[in-house]
Design a protein around this motif. Structure first.
Motif, PDB file in Angstrom:
ATOM      1  N   CYS A 293       0.867  -1.333  -0.302  1.00 46.07           N
ATOM      2  CA  CYS A 293      -0.197  -0.035   0.065  1.00 46.07           C
ATOM      3  C   CYS A 293       0.574   1.325  -0.102  1.00 46.07           C
ATOM      4  O   CYS A 293       1.774   1.017   0.387  1.00 46.07           O
ATOM      5  CB  CYS A 293      -1.101  -0.362   1.924  1.00 46.07           C
ATOM      6  N   SER A 294       0.318   2.400  -0.643  1.00 45.78           N
ATOM      7  CA  SER A 294       0.992   3.592   0.042  1.00 45.78           C
ATOM      8  C   SER A 294       1.619   4.405   0.872  1.00 45.78           C
ATOM      9  O   SER A 294       1.098   3.877   1.847  1.00 45.78           O
ATOM     10  CB  SER A 294       0.682   4.520  -1.313  1.00 45.78           C
ATOM     11  N   PRO A 295       2.804   4.272   0.910  1.00 43.87           N
ATOM     12  CA  PRO A 295       3.078   5.026   2.456  1.00 43.87           C
ATOM     13  C   PRO A 295       1.830   6.035   2.965  1.00 43.87           C
ATOM     14  O   PRO A 295       2.153   5.810   4.240  1.00 43.87           O
ATOM     15  CB  PRO A 295       4.725   5.967   1.989  1.00 43.87           C
ATOM     16  N   GLU A 296       1.246   7.108   2.429  1.00 44.70           N
ATOM     17  CA  GLU A 296       0.538   7.143   2.970  1.00 44.70           C
ATOM     18  C   GLU A 296      -0.995   6.558   3.563  1.00 44.70           C
ATOM     19  O   GLU A 296      -1.080   6.799   5.241  1.00 44.70           O
ATOM     20  CB  GLU A 296      -0.318   8.237   1.875  1.00 44.70           C
ATOM     21  N   VAL A 297      -0.816   5.728   3.105  1.00 48.62           N
ATOM     22  CA  VAL A 297      -2.208   4.482   3.440  1.00 48.62           C
ATOM     23  C   VAL A 297      -1.042   3.686   4.643  1.00 48.62           C
ATOM     24  O   VAL A 297      -1.588   3.742   5.420  1.00 48.62           O
ATOM     25  CB  VAL A 297      -2.623   3.538   2.204  1.00 48.62           C
ATOM     26  N   VAL A 298       0.322   3.595   4.247  1.00 51.29           N
ATOM     27  CA  VAL A 298       0.754   2.883   5.516  1.00 51.29           C
ATOM     28  C   VAL A 298       0.366   3.731   6.746  1.00 51.29           C
ATOM     29  O   VAL A 298       0.812   3.545   8.155  1.00 51.29           O
ATOM     30  CB  VAL A 298       1.931   2.347   5.033  1.00 51.29           C
ATOM     31  N   ALA A 299       0.770   5.205   7.009  1.00 58.89           N
ATOM     32  CA  ALA A 299       0.528   5.754   7.815  1.00 58.89           C
ATOM     33  C   ALA A 299      -0.126   6.303   8.403  1.00 58.89           C
ATOM     34  O   ALA A 299      -0.220   6.601   9.880  1.00 58.89           O
ATOM     35  CB  ALA A 299       1.626   7.113   6.994  1.00 58.89           C
ATOM     36  N   VAL A 300      -1.440   6.004   7.717  1.00 58.19           N
ATOM     37  CA  VAL A 300      -2.687   6.141   8.912  1.00 58.19           C
ATOM     38  C   VAL A 300      -2.769   4.735   9.490  1.00 58.19           C
ATOM     39  O   VAL A 300      -4.479   5.028   9.865  1.00 58.19           O
ATOM     40  CB  VAL A 300      -3.596   7.056   8.314  1.00 58.19           C
ATOM     41  N   SER A 301      -2.396   4.032   9.057  1.00 50.45           N
ATOM     42  CA  SER A 301      -2.730   1.991   9.565  1.00 50.45           C
ATOM     43  C   SER A 301      -2.441   2.273  10.770  1.00 50.45           C
ATOM     44  O   SER A 301      -1.294   2.864  11.172  1.00 50.45           O
ATOM     45  CB  SER A 301      -2.174   1.809   8.236  1.00 50.45           C
ATOM     46  N   ASP A 302      -2.653   0.524  12.257  1.00 48.62           N
ATOM     47  CA  ASP A 302      -1.979   0.839  12.967  1.00 48.62           C
ATOM     48  C   ASP A 302      -1.100  -0.036  12.981  1.00 48.62           C
ATOM     49  O   ASP A 302      -0.363  -0.182  13.646  1.00 48.62           O
ATOM     50  CB  ASP A 302      -3.316   0.502  13.696  1.00 48.62           C
ATOM     51  N   PHE A 303      -0.685  -0.529  11.558  1.00 52.60           N
ATOM     52  CA  PHE A 303      -0.155  -1.361  11.753  1.00 52.60           C
ATOM     53  C   PHE A 303       0.372  -1.703  10.281  1.00 52.60           C
ATOM     54  O   PHE A 303      -1.005  -2.200   9.641  1.00 52.60           O
ATOM     55  CB  PHE A 303      -0.389  -3.015  11.964  1.00 52.60           C
ATOM     56  N   ALA A 304       1.678  -2.730   9.560  1.00 50.47           N
ATOM     57  CA  ALA A 304       1.959  -2.891   8.172  1.00 50.47           C
ATOM     58  C   ALA A 304       2.845  -3.859   8.023  1.00 50.47           C
ATOM     59  O   ALA A 304       3.395  -3.825   9.119  1.00 50.47           O
ATOM     60  CB  ALA A 304       2.064  -2.067   7.572  1.00 50.47           C
ATOM     61  N   GLY A 305       2.195  -4.924   7.924  1.00 55.14           N
ATOM     62  CA  GLY A 305       3.064  -6.025   7.568  1.00 55.14           C
ATOM     63  C   GLY A 305       2.995  -6.976   6.090  1.00 55.14           C
ATOM     64  O   GLY A 305       1.924  -6.606   5.624  1.00 55.14           O
ATOM     65  N   SER A 306       3.715  -8.358   6.475  1.00 51.32           N
ATOM     66  CA  SER A 306       3.280  -9.306   5.963  1.00 51.32           C
ATOM     67  C   SER A 306       1.869  -9.286   5.808  1.00 51.32           C
ATOM     68  O   SER A 306       1.130  -9.802   6.587  1.00 51.32           O
ATOM     69  CB  SER A 306       4.412 -10.273   5.226  1.00 51.32           C
ATOM     70  N   THR A 307       1.214 -10.868   4.358  1.00 56.09           N
ATOM     71  CA  THR A 307       0.254 -11.648   5.275  1.00 56.09           C
ATOM     72  C   THR A 307       0.566 -12.571   5.746  1.00 56.09           C
ATOM     73  O   THR A 307      -0.599 -12.146   7.443  1.00 56.09           O
ATOM     74  CB  THR A 307      -0.553 -12.146   3.650  1.00 56.09           C
ATOM     75  N   SER A 308       1.659 -12.942   6.871  1.00 48.44           N
ATOM     76  CA  SER A 308       1.888 -14.069   7.499  1.00 48.44           C
ATOM     77  C   SER A 308       1.711 -12.731   8.799  1.00 48.44           C
ATOM     78  O   SER A 308       0.789 -13.120   9.378  1.00 48.44           O
ATOM     79  CB  SER A 308       2.194 -15.166   7.937  1.00 48.44           C
TER      80      SER A 308
END
Ligand code: 13P
Ligand code: SF4
Length: 356
Positions: free
Chosen positions: A255-270
């Motif tokens: 996902c875009s860095p902008e979306v990642v920035a407003v998410s609570d967590f970013a990581g692989s599918t697992s």
């Protein structure tokens, strides 16, 4: 570790149906579960006859995901398993670049993919010639390629990475500058985490790739995107948070860095699957291929999963139980990698696998 699944090779179709019903009773209609259980039973018989192992990516649709794989996992986990299996045949329920990686690691085995239409927009976004041009433009700069690329591209690179280890791979190089291809968003997310300034091509033509290099940079990216993850927007997240203030939002690093920035967590599918297992938010929104949300919902009955299910991966969705049965029945579609490419690609993949 990836998730070994209950051994169902000794189960009757009725027993598989009962098992699927326990997990998916409110996700898949009963009539469908009965049909799918029959097919899964056939697949499991054929798997024994062919001495095959079935690897299933986390994006597989719920009836397949819960009935035939010996292992499920993300790209990194499945690559490791493909290198370890002692079976004669690997059936890869995922997309083509994943099956190719299995073949790169296990050339003596027959590797099958159940559909010959399971591509990937990221893998299609860059060619080996593009990489050669990048290397000519930035001589001596190490090249990291996301595993979502084809074997001839991997062969041109120094090391692979997945969404699960991209930061660790870049840091392992201990280089002032790296080329990171082909996913622009993953590259920008990694640049953010590693504190590197990134530049992207301003123009790409058959004969020339252009960059504006008048700024200080430590990462050179490419313009590839995942056709699924590029669709999620900050606006989507704001809307969902306005409606459900207590939602936990998980984004894939494609996902875009902008979306990642407003998410609570970013990581692989697992990593996202584990995050839901290990936390106790009242509800979750997973910004990735929608089938995975259904698989997580089936496993976490006490947690509510919100879905943005207009966004599906057309490639992952090619893989069905019926096609997997036919793959084992007719030994199709065999994935091969020319040996001169395989040996070079293997170096990039093996180097990645040595990173913890
Ligand atoms: P993972 O490596 O996180 O499983 O992702 C693979 C993929 O194709 C995501 O779109
Ligand atoms: Fe490729 Fe995106 Fe589909 Fe993953 S979700 S296989 S990156 S197109």
């Amino acid at each position: 570790m990836s998730n070994p699944i209950l051994n169902r090779t000794n189960m009757s179709a009725e027993e598989i149906y009962e098992d699927l019903k326990t997990k998916l009773y409110d996700i898949v209609p009963d009539v469908e579960l009965r049909i799918k259980a029959e097919v899964a039973h056939e697949v499991n018989q054929l798997k024994v006859e062919r001495n095959a192992v079935i690897l299933g990516h986390n994006y597989m649709e719920p009836t397949l995901y819960n009935s035939i794989p010996d292992f499920v996992g993300d790209s990194l986990q499945l690559s490791r398993l493909a290198a370890q299996t002692n079976k004669d045949v690997i059936v890869f329920c995922g997309v083509e670049f994943m099956a190719e990686t299995a073949k790169i690691l296990s050339p003596e085995k027959t590797v099958l993919i159940p559909s010959d239409k399971a591509g990937c927009s990221l893998a299609a976004s860059i060619t080996a010639e593009d990489v050669r041009q990048l290397k000519a433009r930035f001589p001596g700069v190490p090249v990291v390629t996301y595993v979502n690329t084809y074997a001839d591209v991997k062969a041109e690179c120094d090391i692979c990475c997945t969404s699960g280890n991209a930061v660790a791979v870049v840091e392992s190089l201990d280089a002032d500058t790296v080329i990171f291809i082909p996913d622009e968003y993953l590259a920008r997310n990694v640049a953010q985490e590693t504190g590197k300034h990134i530049i992207l091509p301003t123009a790409v033509s058959q004969s020339k790739i252009e960059f504006s290099t008048d700024v200080d940079y430590q990462m050179v990216g490419w313009n590839g995107r995942c056709e699924v993850h590029e669709q999620f927007t900050v606006r989507d997240i704001e809307n969902v948070r306005a409606q459900f203030p207590d939602v936990a939002i998980l984004a894939h690093p494609e996902c875009s860095p902008e979306v990642v920035a407003v998410s609570d967590f970013a990581g692989s599918t697992s990593a996202m699957i584990n995050y839901v297992r290990e936390t106790d938010a009242p509800r979750y929104l997973i910004l990735t291929e929608c089938a995975m949300g259904e698989n997580i919902a089936a496993e976490n009955r006490d947690k509510e999963m919100l879905g943005l299910c207009s966004v599906r991966c057309p490639h992952m969705n090619q893989i069905t139980l019926e096609d997997t049965r036919d793959a084992l029945k007719f030994m199709q579609y065999e994935v091969n990698v020319p040996e001169h490419i395989r040996v070079r690609a293997l170096k990039s993949v093996e180097r990645m696998l040595t990173i913890g």
